[in-house]
Design an enzyme around this catalytic site. Structure first.
Site, PDB file in Angstrom:
ATOM      1  N   HIS A   7       0.840  -1.198   0.000  1.00  0.00           N
ATOM      2  CA  HIS A   7       0.000   0.000   0.000  1.00  0.00           C
ATOM      3  C   HIS A   7       0.875   1.248   0.000  1.00  0.00           C
ATOM      4  CE1 HIS A   7      -3.373   2.674   1.114  1.00  0.00           C
ATOM      5  NE2 HIS A   7      -2.466   3.268   1.897  1.00  0.00           N
ATOM      6  N   GLU A   8       1.893   1.271   0.854  1.00  0.00           N
ATOM      7  CA  GLU A   8       2.780   2.437   0.903  1.00  0.00           C
ATOM      8  C   GLU A   8       3.577   2.570  -0.389  1.00  0.00           C
ATOM      9  OE1 GLU A   8       2.200   4.520   3.049  1.00  0.00           O
ATOM     10  OE2 GLU A   8       1.030   3.260   4.397  1.00  0.00           O
ATOM     11  N   HIS A  31       3.051   9.033  -6.682  1.00  0.00           N
ATOM     12  CA  HIS A  31       3.952  10.185  -6.736  1.00  0.00           C
ATOM     13  C   HIS A  31       4.744  10.186  -8.036  1.00  0.00           C
ATOM     14  CE1 HIS A  31       7.484  12.574  -4.781  1.00  0.00           C
ATOM     15  NE2 HIS A  31       6.659  13.359  -5.423  1.00  0.00           N
ATOM     16  N   HIS A  61       1.627   4.382  -2.904  1.00  0.00           N
ATOM     17  CA  HIS A  61       1.727   5.843  -2.820  1.00  0.00           C
ATOM     18  C   HIS A  61       2.953   6.348  -3.574  1.00  0.00           C
ATOM     19  CE1 HIS A  61      -1.648   6.638  -0.278  1.00  0.00           C
ATOM     20  NE2 HIS A  61      -1.181   5.948   0.751  1.00  0.00           N
TER      21      HIS A  61
END
Length: 231
Positions: free
Chosen positions: A102-103, A110, A106
């Protein structure tokens, strides 16, 4: 009824949102505790999974670091660092792989200039001001009998609600990217995948609860100011 008494009476508006938030936090803890005890058959650690997801997306300029705490995982876009908690970085559990991916999702957002993430980053400064000063300025406006000042406070706090609203697609999309990668590349299989999905779904609900709480607070302030104007 005085404005200050009205402020306390209207506290009932935020109670349902507060209860919902507590339920969501409990569900996150429950899901995390359950699936952090079940090891994946792939043998990947959280850090391995995040690194592999970055590789699959051609991202080579993002670091992965271990940080202290539990469920403190996050992506730092300014430093291009995925920060994984101690229970995720080295863990081979289903929960660790889901959270780490999940991270990493991100980080992919980006890298791809995902529009909702860009907008969220833009409103962060206003959100910080609103979360700190919005309610106090509104109350000061009521104290000096200035609806203009009170509404300025409400507008400032409204940025908190706006931030939470924009956060929803950002978080949902990061989880979608994570789960698709986990499934398509066999990071987790069968019931393991469902476990990771359960953890990320529970986490997503906390952002829904945060939005509900922010909106309830805005409504509460509006009721107080409008009630004060009618006196």
């Amino acid at each position: 009824m005085s404005s200050y008494l009205m402020y306390y009476v209207t506290g009932i508006v935020v109670i349902p949102a507060f209860i919902f938030a507590l339920i969501c936090q409990s569900k996150v803890k429950s899901s995390y505790n359950k699936y952090s005890r079940i090891m994946s058959r792939s043998g990947m650690t959280g850090a391995d999974a995040a690194f592999r997801l970055l590789q699959l997306n051609g991202i080579t300029d993002v670091q992965i670091q271990r940080i202290s705490g539990e469920l403190t995982d996050h992506y730092d876009p300014a430093k291009k660092v995925i920060c994984l908690s101690e229970g995720v970085f080295d863990s081979r559990s289903i929960a660790a792989i889901g959270i780490a991916c999940h991270e990493a999702g991100h980080a992919c957002q980006h890298a791809n200039a995902y529009f909702p993430l860009t907008v969220r980053n833009i409103v962060i400064p206003a959100t910080r001001i609103g979360s700190t000063l919005g309610v106090p300025i509104c109350l000061i406006g009521l104290f000096i009998h200035s609806t203009t000042v009170a509404y300025i406070g409400i507008i400032l706090y409204a940025f908190v609600a706006l931030f939470q609203l924009i956060t929803l697609p950002v978080e949902f999309n990061a989880s979608k990217r994570a789960l698709e990668t986990i499934r398509d590349n066999n990071f987790l299989i069968d019931e393991e995948y469902n476990g990771a999905k359960s953890v990320l779904t529970a986490a997503a609900l906390t952002y829904v609860a945060a939005l509900a709480t922010a909106l309830a607070t805005v409504l509460r302030l509006l009721l107080v100011v409008s009630g004060g104007r009618r006196r």
